[in-house]
Design an enzyme around this catalytic site. Structure first.
Site, PDB file in Angstrom:
ATOM      1  N   HIS A   1       0.811  -1.222   0.000  1.00 41.72           N
ATOM      2  CA  HIS A   1       0.000   0.000   0.000  1.00 41.72           C
ATOM      3  C   HIS A   1       0.852   1.284   0.000  1.00 41.72           C
ATOM      4  CE1 HIS A   1      -2.793   3.124   1.078  1.00 41.72           C
ATOM      5  NE2 HIS A   1      -2.190   3.270   2.247  1.00 41.72           N
TER       6      HIS A   1
ATOM      7  N   HIS B   1       3.902   7.079   5.252  1.00 40.03           N
ATOM      8  CA  HIS B   1       2.700   7.759   5.748  1.00 40.03           C
ATOM      9  C   HIS B   1       1.854   6.982   6.742  1.00 40.03           C
ATOM     10  CE1 HIS B   1       0.331   5.510   2.736  1.00 40.03           C
ATOM     11  NE2 HIS B   1      -0.688   5.797   3.490  1.00 40.03           N
TER      12      HIS B   1
ATOM     13  N   GLU C   1       0.606   4.811  12.619  1.00 37.78           N
ATOM     14  CA  GLU C   1      -0.622   4.160  13.089  1.00 37.78           C
ATOM     15  C   GLU C   1      -0.700   2.669  12.829  1.00 37.78           C
ATOM     16  OE1 GLU C   1      -4.185   6.425  12.127  1.00 37.78           O
ATOM     17  OE2 GLU C   1      -3.879   7.134  14.176  1.00 37.78           O
ATOM     18  N   ASP C   2      -0.185   2.233  11.680  1.00 35.98           N
ATOM     19  CA  ASP C   2      -0.370   0.823  11.342  1.00 35.98           C
ATOM     20  C   ASP C   2       0.854  -0.014  11.649  1.00 35.98           C
ATOM     21  OD1 ASP C   2      -3.071   1.038  10.398  1.00 35.98           O
ATOM     22  OD2 ASP C   2      -2.224   2.250   8.802  1.00 35.98           O
TER      23      ASP C   2
ATOM     24  N   ASP D   1      -3.045   8.540  -1.168  1.00 32.46           N
ATOM     25  CA  ASP D   1      -3.422   7.515  -0.204  1.00 32.46           C
ATOM     26  C   ASP D   1      -4.880   7.121  -0.410  1.00 32.46           C
ATOM     27  OD1 ASP D   1      -3.376   5.891   2.097  1.00 32.46           O
ATOM     28  OD2 ASP D   1      -3.995   7.560   3.389  1.00 32.46           O
TER      29      ASP D   1
ATOM     30  N   ASP E   1     -21.784  16.574 -23.781  1.00 33.99           N
ATOM     31  CA  ASP E   1     -20.332  16.709 -23.628  1.00 33.99           C
ATOM     32  C   ASP E   1     -19.655  15.459 -23.063  1.00 33.99           C
ATOM     33  OD1 ASP E   1     -21.428  16.954 -21.182  1.00 33.99           O
ATOM     34  OD2 ASP E   1     -20.426  18.822 -20.640  1.00 33.99           O
TER      35      ASP E   1
HETATM   36 MN    MN Z   1      -2.573   4.755   3.822  1.00 35.54          MN
END
Ligand code: MN
Length: 508
Positions: free
Chosen positions: A49, A73, A77-78, A150, A272
């Protein structure tokens, strides 16, 4: 599958130096270690990811340190490691600038439930405030761009999320992310965000739209190619230097869907969906091309739009015209220069491309209120010559003196810095201000003069029997609105008294 080799290949092609490539490699190893043992909802190894996000950023020609922040990034947290430990490690190994970007990306997770979107009265204002809050929390254009990359990647996992979460992510993408991308003039990203959310949030509607467009395209492809050939010949006869291309908007399903809703699902009323785009050498050639087209076919009244002399609020420039074309069909033409085209696709990020190519800078365009501010930042970036300077000027200080606090229902109230619960109460309703006796901030009782902070959830305690505001509050309130209401309310007993003094019958 995203791989480090792929990322490296992109960076090498962009002639990034060895030091930069080594830093990216280091970030990859760091992230891989940190995420070890953390599963992704989709079941793939977690590192894929951030790697996909980093590749996206590299393809957008972001500077290597933004690519590095993209790799990192989710590390705070992860992970199974304590957050503070990871934060400190990031700062030590990658420096303050990159660590700050990662911190801000982490903080930008502030909308909690989809219910808030539906429950709140004045939902338009709510969403507008959320957008402001998003910008304020990001505080850095690069952070917003990482967040976009992200989100586009996260949309791929939408399918496997529980319904409630899926709905929240889709709404957030359509109402928050995409409009901000649009205001920053990033057309390409907006399309990816909208179609990515649409496909998963409303799969049946998405399938219907794609089928309708597919049929229509089959029907029109050959026709438009013939028209393009005619135009090409006529433009070169007139000595206009240009390239014509068929721009089939087959990918922007979401905007077609919104139009279909307005037109009873009658795709023939949308003109369009497919447009022929002419890229002319310069502005005079754009107008000359318009003249040539109008000399072949009659324009439809009210469909000539000159966004070159009057750009759209997001800076979009182009001339649009729809004509009564051969065999009674309508065809839309979009005429613009190469610079305008790049700006329409890449918005504020277009300058990174220019920086590399040393091409001409697009003319800055007119925007409104806080959107205006975004543009002046955009302009500032463009006007700066040195690359390093750009990085210093990425800060978005539009809301630096403002805070955003939540009501218990999740609504967002914008206030000046150091504002208190009394300011908050008056911002919602005078009655709430006039009867407030206390406040609960983040589930803790606090005195009324406690300064609030961005992200606080504030509940006002009231006493209905309370006669009115206290003039003591004037010592700490920060908003003019609260100040005026307090003065007004505080003097009302006197007003009541005076009213009694006015003899009856003198009203007329
Ligand atoms: Mn992410």
């Amino acid at each position: 599958m995203p791989t480090l080799e792929k990322l490296n290949a992109i960076l090498k092609e962009q002639k990034r130096d060895d030091q930069e490539i080594a830093l990216v490699r280091h970030a990859y190893d760091f992230a891989d270690t940190i995420h070890h043992g953390v599963p992704r909802v989709s079941g793939v190894p977690y590192i894929e990811h951030p790697l996909a996000v980093a590749i996206r950023l590299a393809l957008m020609h972001m500077p290597p340190r933004v690519v590095v922040a993209g790799l990192l990034h989710d590390t705070v947290e992860d992970t199974t490691r304590p957050q503070e430990e990871v934060r400190a490690e990031l700062r030590k190994q990658f420096g303050d600038d990159i660590a700050d970007m990662v911190d801000r990306v982490t903080k930008l997770r502030f909308t909690k439930n989809a219910n808030a979107w539906i429950r709140i009265e004045g939902v338009d204002r709510y969403i507008e405030n959320l957008r402001k809050m998003f910008i304020a929390f990001a505080n850095d254009l690069r952070v917003i761009i990482i967040k976009f990359a992200d989100r586009i990647e996260n949309l791929k996992d939408l399918e496997v999320l529980p319904h409630e979460k899926k709905l929240r992510v889709a709404l957030e993408t359509l109402e928050l992310y995409a409009p901000i991308a649009n205001r920053l003039g990033m057309g390409q990203i907006r399309v990816e965000l909208e179609d990515g959310a649409f496909r998963h949030a409303l799969p049946n509607e998405y399938a219907q739209v794609s089928e309708l467009i597919g049929d229509k395209y089959k029907h029109r492809e050959g026709y438009l190619e013939r028209i393009a050939a005619t135009v090409n010949t006529r433009l070169s006869e007139a000595g206009i230097k240009s390239i014509i291309s068929l721009q089939a908007r087959t990918k922007h399903y979401y905007s077609v869907y919104k139009k279909l809703l307005r037109y009873d699902w009658d795709i023939n009323r949308i003109w369009d969906i497919f447009a022929l785009r002419i890229i002319a050498e310069d502005i005079p050639n754009c107008y000359a091309a318009l003249g040539v087209i109008h000399s072949i076919w009659k324009p439809v009244k009210g469909r000539i739009k000159d966004y070159i002399s009057q750009p759209k609020p997001n800076g979009y420039r182009s001339i649009h015209t729809t004509v009564f074309c051969d065999d009674g069909e309508f065809v839309e033409f979009q005429i613009r220069t190469k610079e305008m085209h790049e700006e329409a696709e890449y918005g504020v990020t277009a300058h990174w491309r220019y920086d590399e190519k040393k091409g001409t800078t697009p003319v800055p365009s007119k925007h409104i209120d806080w959107v205006q501010e975004l543009v002046s930042i955009h302009k500032e970036i463009q006007d700066n010559k040195s690359f390093l300077e750009h990085l210093e000027h990425m800060k978005i200080d539009i809301f630096k003196d403002r805070i955003f606090v939540h009501t218990p229902k999740g609504d967002v109230i914008e206030l000046p810095e150091n504002a208190t619960a009394v300011d908050f109460a008056y911002a919602i309703h005078s009655d709430l201000g006039n009867t407030c006796v206390g406040a609960v901030v983040n589930e803790k009782n606090v005195p009324l003069d406690t300064p609030l902070h961005s992200g606080d959830v504030v509940k006002v305690l009231v006493d209905k029997k309370r006669k009115g505001p206290s003039s003591d509050w004037l010592k700490f309130v920060k908003t003019r609105h609260a100040r005026e209401k307090i003065k007004e309310g505080a003097k009302s007993p006197l007003l009541d008294f005076l009213k009694l003094m006015v003899p009856k019958g003198r009203k007329k």
